[in-house]
Enzyme design. Sequence first.
Site, PDB file in Angstrom:
ATOM      1  N   CYS A 175       0.751  -1.317  -0.031  1.00  0.00           N
ATOM      2  CA  CYS A 175      -0.048   0.144  -0.023  1.00  0.00           C
ATOM      3  C   CYS A 175       0.907   1.282   0.034  1.00  0.00           C
ATOM      4  CB  CYS A 175      -0.995  -0.008   1.087  1.00  0.00           C
ATOM      5  SG  CYS A 175      -0.121   0.105   2.608  1.00  0.00           S
ATOM      6  N   HIS A 228      -1.937   1.854   7.543  1.00  0.00           N
ATOM      7  CA  HIS A 228      -2.300   1.618   6.269  1.00  0.00           C
ATOM      8  C   HIS A 228      -2.021   2.870   5.554  1.00  0.00           C
ATOM      9  CE1 HIS A 228      -3.936   0.222   2.513  1.00  0.00           C
ATOM     10  NE2 HIS A 228      -4.876   1.132   2.703  1.00  0.00           N
TER      11      HIS A 228
END
EC number: 3.4.19.12
Length: 530
Positions: free
Chosen positions: A89, A334
């Site tokens: 990510c 994230h």
Amino acid sequence: MEDDSLYLGGEWQFNHFSKLTSSRPDAAFAEIQRTSLPEKSPLSCETRVDLCDDLAPVARQLAPREKPPLSSRRPAAVGAGLQNMGNTCYVNASLQCLTYKPPLANYMLFREHSQTCHRHKGCMLCTMQAHITRALHIPGHVIQPSQALAAGFHRGKQEDAHEFLMFTVDAMRKACLPGHKQVDRHSKDTTLIHQIFGGYWRSQIKCLHCHGISDTFDPYLDIALDIQAAQSVQQALEQLVKPEELNGENAYHCGVCLQRAPASKTLTLHNSAKVLILVLKRFPDVTGNKIAKNVQYPECLDMQPYMSQQNTGPLVYVLYAVLVHAGWSCHNGHYSSYVKAQEGQWYKMDDAEVTASSITSVLSQQAYVLFYIQKSEWERHSESVSRGREPRALGVEDTDRRATQGELKRDHPCLQAPELDEHLVERATQESTLDHWKFLQEQNKTKPEFNVRRVEGTVPPDVLVIHQSKYKCRMKNHHPEQQSSLLNLSSTTPTDQESMNTGTLASLRGRTRRSKGKNKHSKRALLVCQ
């Protein structure tokens, strides 16, 4: 002090460059930026430097000049989503921010570099050109980023998005230099990458005894902001350029009066970049704790108060991308990003999912990296898009703006990346590995008196440094949907030594965020106790 546009009247204007000269003929610019490979400068902080508008002639002009055809200009709508290949990510969020950077994207779509590149393999500019062209011309799809984009960096674990971002920018900068050793340092400052991202700090020291003035100029590609005592980006910038008094044990040894005397030191921006990368230092020390407070940042930012030359009118930048880290510490979390398409609409880019957003939502995020572009540049590029827009097979206007790329993927199967030449990954890894890049950075960077990013840190003596990252990746089960890795370059399991020396993309599970500190001057290490 607003420079000429990169794009004027349908022609690329990468040739204008704000320039400096010194009263000493051997004065040069210290390459201290943590994201480049620095070279020591002979410019002394005790040398009085006079400013003018012209720089000493460069041996080679490395920026492009050609006029791009209308068909090469970027589409106005948002492009493709990016598939998470297992702990990538941070790669996806960084690539999206680079993809929607107008000067860089338009240059890539023109494909000038690949037409003249002689490296063929292991060239980051060619690799980025292929990625940006592909991503912008197939909206509504989900694509796999090329493995070569992270070759030499990704090790199957979550890495730091800002570190990867600047690693990529530096690799593109090197790709602009044909025959690195034959190009003088002034010519290096004329490259496309430096003229888009680069600027200069000016550190001025004034002796309070003889009133002698010393100026030192140092290049930068990004600006790190201390947010511990700041509630907004403007406050952090004010703290950065706040004058500092040098007295007592910290008194200044003046090269004019040859005395140790009190002095004042001021750090300002002498030359501001076309595109500003502002890094909010949310991970300032080795503990991995995150500064999770909200820091306000504006849609429009006037940089004039922080410039060396005042009273020259506003220098307005507009926000076009925000890189966000979600999580309470460096050990988990994230990455995602928000980007502004050329049509003016904001989108949230969360791996494969692309959703329309609003400026209100964008400005309410706990931003990690902010991307600003000079307002005049944004307006010119937006105008060029409206004049030269290409027809699209599928645009965002053809779908419900609330639909995600994940939903669209059911109707438009994921485009698989072509098989990557093994030699390409191997050569890219050999030429620019993360460890090698950081090692050279630590060995060659200068130590100027002004160090705007210094954070002290120590490494315990009973540990073995394997990988220059501060923390071990701690696998969580927060994202079970990614437990099956999508990226597997080798059927064999590498040894520890092989994992340390190779930059191949390995498969690991989860999207768990591994810790990182933001200060590039302290070592980032993955530590294994002996």
